[in-house]
Design an enzyme around this catalytic site. Structure first.
Site, PDB file in Angstrom:
ATOM      1  CB  SER A 124      -0.896   0.025   1.231  1.00  0.00           C
ATOM      2  OG  SER A 124      -1.641  -1.155   1.318  1.00  0.00           O
TER       3      SER A 124
HETATM    4  N1  SAH Z   1      -1.490  -4.016   3.432  1.00  0.00           N
HETATM    5  C1  SAH Z   1      -0.607  -4.502   2.417  1.00  0.00           C
HETATM    6  C2  SAH Z   1      -1.055  -4.289   0.991  1.00  0.00           C
HETATM    7  C3  SAH Z   1      -2.343  -4.840   0.710  1.00  0.00           C
HETATM    8  S1  SAH Z   1      -2.730  -5.055  -0.976  1.00  0.00           S
HETATM    9  C4  SAH Z   1       0.793  -3.924   2.562  1.00  0.00           C
HETATM   10  O1  SAH Z   1       1.012  -3.092   3.408  1.00  0.00           O
HETATM   11  O2  SAH Z   1       1.667  -4.357   1.833  1.00  0.00           O
HETATM   12  C5  SAH Z   1      -4.136  -6.066  -0.704  1.00  0.00           C
HETATM   13  C6  SAH Z   1      -3.836  -7.453  -0.279  1.00  0.00           C
HETATM   14  O3  SAH Z   1      -5.071  -8.082   0.016  1.00  0.00           O
HETATM   15  C7  SAH Z   1      -3.187  -8.290  -1.361  1.00  0.00           C
HETATM   16  O4  SAH Z   1      -2.017  -8.852  -0.884  1.00  0.00           O
HETATM   17  C8  SAH Z   1      -4.242  -9.343  -1.675  1.00  0.00           C
HETATM   18  O5  SAH Z   1      -3.664 -10.606  -2.015  1.00  0.00           O
HETATM   19  C9  SAH Z   1      -5.006  -9.426  -0.378  1.00  0.00           C
HETATM   20  N2  SAH Z   1      -6.356  -9.949  -0.483  1.00  0.00           N
HETATM   21  C10 SAH Z   1      -7.261  -9.770  -1.455  1.00  0.00           C
HETATM   22  N3  SAH Z   1      -8.386 -10.440  -1.167  1.00  0.00           N
HETATM   23  C11 SAH Z   1      -8.208 -11.058   0.023  1.00  0.00           C
HETATM   24  C12 SAH Z   1      -8.988 -11.902   0.854  1.00  0.00           C
HETATM   25  N4  SAH Z   1     -10.224 -12.245   0.524  1.00  0.00           N
HETATM   26  N5  SAH Z   1      -8.460 -12.356   1.983  1.00  0.00           N
HETATM   27  C13 SAH Z   1      -7.208 -12.016   2.359  1.00  0.00           C
HETATM   28  N6  SAH Z   1      -6.413 -11.227   1.619  1.00  0.00           N
HETATM   29  C14 SAH Z   1      -6.895 -10.743   0.462  1.00  0.00           C
END
Ligand code: SAH
Length: 675
Positions: free
Chosen positions: A79
């Site tokens: 993010s």
């Molecule tokens: N917070 C993270 C970035 C998040 S990007 C950081 O600081 O790096 C969003 C993330 O959510 C991705 O890694 C994606 O794989 C995950 N994601 C998407 N759908 C999801 C779900 N249903 N359950 C868990 N993770 C999920």
């Protein structure tokens, strides 16, 4: 919460790179956050502390402080710092908060959250990211964050309620389970809207049954996707930033990584797959390869609790002396010991059960009874009807007084004499006086075992009359064999334990869980034990219950154990020997996964099973890890996929925290712990 006291960059001179990153981080905080309106001091401090570059593949670390999302593998991005700050400010995180993040990604936002909250749980659907994020979190001293591979839309029911829920991926609506898991007064922050359309950052506050919703402005997040994604595709890639090879020809380590269910923390491990596999089991045997290992006790406790909570298990069998377990059973039932009762589990090796990790399971069992939810209490049963370890220590005590040389020889033999490796030490020749002393101990032990078996509240209540006759008849032979440490002591013990266990399982309502050791739990037909004519408890269970016996082995790569350097010696924290060439440990360590569950029954049909197969050396450590080469624990060789039905791998382990046996009656060191 992050362990700031251990942060090493305060004590070691910073390298040029570290200084440049720190300067860039400060710039990011001032120009990227403060100027754009982030004002929460704690959030700004946290963002100024967490090294974002450590959560990125090496190739993009240089761009770590540009205020934009960056790729982290599996098609996902870390993010943007401003968005992390905005969401965390909106969540108004307090130092005492329990916080859940959905969408771990790189682990960066979880680390920042960990700076702000008391405890953090985070869920990610990509197995690969779980592995990398766990590693980055550990490396930046946020190893206490619980990371789970799963569908974040389901939240983390076992850890709920949460004061804070932060969803790091966008969805059309807020998943119901996340709202259900929000504590009274709790805040949930989530980008709401279509994947490629207009998304609003929404904050929801719970006030009793009421949910207040506020919109904070437009944002752009990657979508929240349904269910968990693939298992890890590749073995660890050391953050080189290399793209995942498209080559379908995987290495053995990669195939293993695909076949297993990885986890990073024991509390975080998703046991739903394992519970599914255990659903028809009548007896579940836990076989750690080393005693005195904290992680194995914790895994055993989690499996036991899940069996009790979800599969109706009401009987826990401990591979321990019957009188000790009877005392623990009474305590778990809510009965406090009278002051003159001896402390339980005091005989060598006392730390095997007398440790904080196991104490926590006992305390949970006792609380369960106290809470009185109407279900039957869990009974604890000792497997060693004739108190083998106690007998051994009594014999050694008797010999110490009459023939110290023989006592020493016998101590050695107790360390090295395992049936799959004939130790160089033979049984000692005893002087007449010493032999008479030993005979007296054996006689007393046989009598005590008989009384125990025949006592109305003793093990008899678990036995049918034939099994009882059989056990009573074989008692003298078994006790004598245990004391002499002769070639048949092992098989005698396994046979008696199997007779006893079979009758427990036959009479139990739900599945029975047995806490033992890898050498007893593994099927002897798949190990060197059968070459030596030996049998095992696991083998007997398979022949009695077929597929309804589920044998769980546990192994580790590196680490330490609680053990003694001689039989009867003091507890020490000792390092494990490195994995031997060609061993199971060497093979599994190559996966570079922190920890995993492996369904061995499923692997038998596949290449992974073949690659794990062959009689491979495997580590087995009991209570003693001696300093002399002859005292080294013998290596058992076995065909892993046949030996067990499931394998739990923990890359690095630590020693249990022993609860010392009190020297006087003040009971300063309470075990079991206070109810
Ligand atoms: N917070 C993270 C970035 C998040 S990007 C950081 O600081 O790096 C969003 C993330 O959510 C991705 O890694 C994606 O794989 C995950 N994601 C998407 N759908 C999801 C779900 N249903 N359950 C868990 N993770 C999920």
């Amino acid at each position: 919460m992050a362990r700031t006291d251990e942060r090493d960059d305060t004590t070691q001179p910073a390298t040029g790179d570290q200084r440049r990153f720190a300067a860039a981080r400060n710039r990011m905080v001032h120009e990227g956050l403060v100027r754009r309106g982030i004002s929460d001091r704690r959030v700004l401090d946290a963002m100024a502390t967490v090294p974002r570059e450590r959560f990125l593949p090496a190739a993009s670390a240089a761009s770590a402080y540009e205020d934009r999302p960056l790729p982290i593998g599996s098609g996902q991005t870390i993010s943007q710092p401003y968005v992390v700050a905005l969401a965390l400010e909106a969540a108004a995180v307090q130092p005492t908060d329990r916080a859940l993040e959905v969408g771990t990604g790189s682990g960066y936002a979880a680390a920042v959250l960990d700076e702000l909250a008391a405890e953090v749980w985070t869920v990610e659907r990509h197995g690969d990211l779980v592995v990398d994020a766990s590693e980055s979190l550990r490396a930046t001293l946020h190893g206490s964050v619980h990371v789970r591979w799963g569908d974040g839309a389901l939240g983390w029911p076992e850890a709920a309620p949460f004061d804070v829920v932060v969803v790091s991926a966008a969805g059309e609506r807020i998943p119901e389970p996340l709202l259900d898991q929000l504590a009274d007064g709790g805040r949930l922050v989530m980008p709401v809207g279509p994947a490629d359309g207009h998304q609003e950052l929404v904050v929801v506050r719970r006030d009793g049954d009421r949910l207040d919703r506020e919109e904070l402005g437009p944002v752009q997040f990657v979508p929240l996707l349904p269910e968990r994604a693939t298992r890890p595709v590749r073995a660890h890639r050391h953050r080189t930033g290399e793209p995942v090879a498209a080559d379908p020809e995987l290495s053995p380590a990669e195939r293993l990584a695909r076949a297993c269910e990885p986890f990073s923390s024991i509390t975080g491990a998703d046991l739903s797959g394992l519970l599914h596999r255990l659903s028809g089991a009548r007896v579940v045997l836990l076989g750690p390869s080393t005693l005195g290992t904290s992680e194995f006790v914790q895994v055993g406790a989690r499996i036991t609790r899940a069996l009790v909570d979800h599969l109706g298990c009401r009987t826990v069998v401990l591979d321990a002396d019957w009188p000790d377990v009877a005392a623990l059973d009474a305590w778990c039932a809510g009965i406090d010991p009278s002051p003159d009762e001896p402390p339980p589990c005091a005989a060598f090796p006392s730390w095997r059960w007398r440790n904080q990790e196991f104490g926590a399971l006992l305390a949970w069992l006792r609380r369960r009874v106290a809470a009185g939810d109407g279900s039957d209490p869990v009974r604890l049963v000792g497997l060693d009807v004739d108190a083998g370890d106690c007998v051994r220590s009594q014999v050694l005590d008797a010999l110490d007084g009459s023939d110290p040389v023989a006592a020493d020889a016998l101590r050695r033999r107790y360390v090295t004499d395992v049936p799959w490796a004939h130790g160089p030490v033979g049984p000692p020749t005893l002087s007449g006086r010493a032999a008479a002393a030993v005979d007296r101990v054996v006689e007393r032990a046989v009598e005590a075992a008989r009384q125990r078996l025949e006592h109305p509240s003793g093990p008899r209540e678990f036995l049918d009359p034939t099994a009882q006759d059989d056990l009573v008849r074989s008692t003298p032979q078994s006790v004598a064999a245990t004391v002499a440490g002769g070639p048949d002591w092992w098989s005698e013990r396994e046979r008696r334990a199997a007779t006893f266990l079979r009758s427990i399982v036959d009479r139990a309502e739900g599945p029975v869980v047995v806490w033992s050791h890898a050498a007893r739990v593994g099927d002897a037909a798949a190990t060197d034990l059968d070459l030596a004519g030996g049998s095992s408890l696991g083998q007997a269970c398979r022949s009695a219950f077929g597929d309804d016996a589920y044998l769980i082995g546990m192994g580790s790569g590196t680490g330490s154990v609680a053990a003694a350097t001689s039989w009867g010696g003091h507890t020490e924290v000792l390092s494990l020997e490195p994995a031997r060439a060609g061993s199971i440990e060497e093979l599994l360590d190559a996966s570079h996964l922190p920890a995993f569950l492996l369904d061995l029954r499923a692997t038998r049909q596949h290449r992974v099973g073949a690659e794990l197969g062959g009689r491979r050396p495997q580590r087995v450590v009991g209570p003693v890890v001696g300093p002399a080469p002859t005292d080294r624990p013998a290596v058992l060789r076995g065909v892993l996929p046949q030996q067990f039905d499931e394998y739990v791998w923990i890359g690095a382990t630590s020693a249990v925290v022993p609860v010392p046996v009190p020297v006087d009656t003040t009971r300063a060191d309470r075990f079991p712990p206070g109810g």
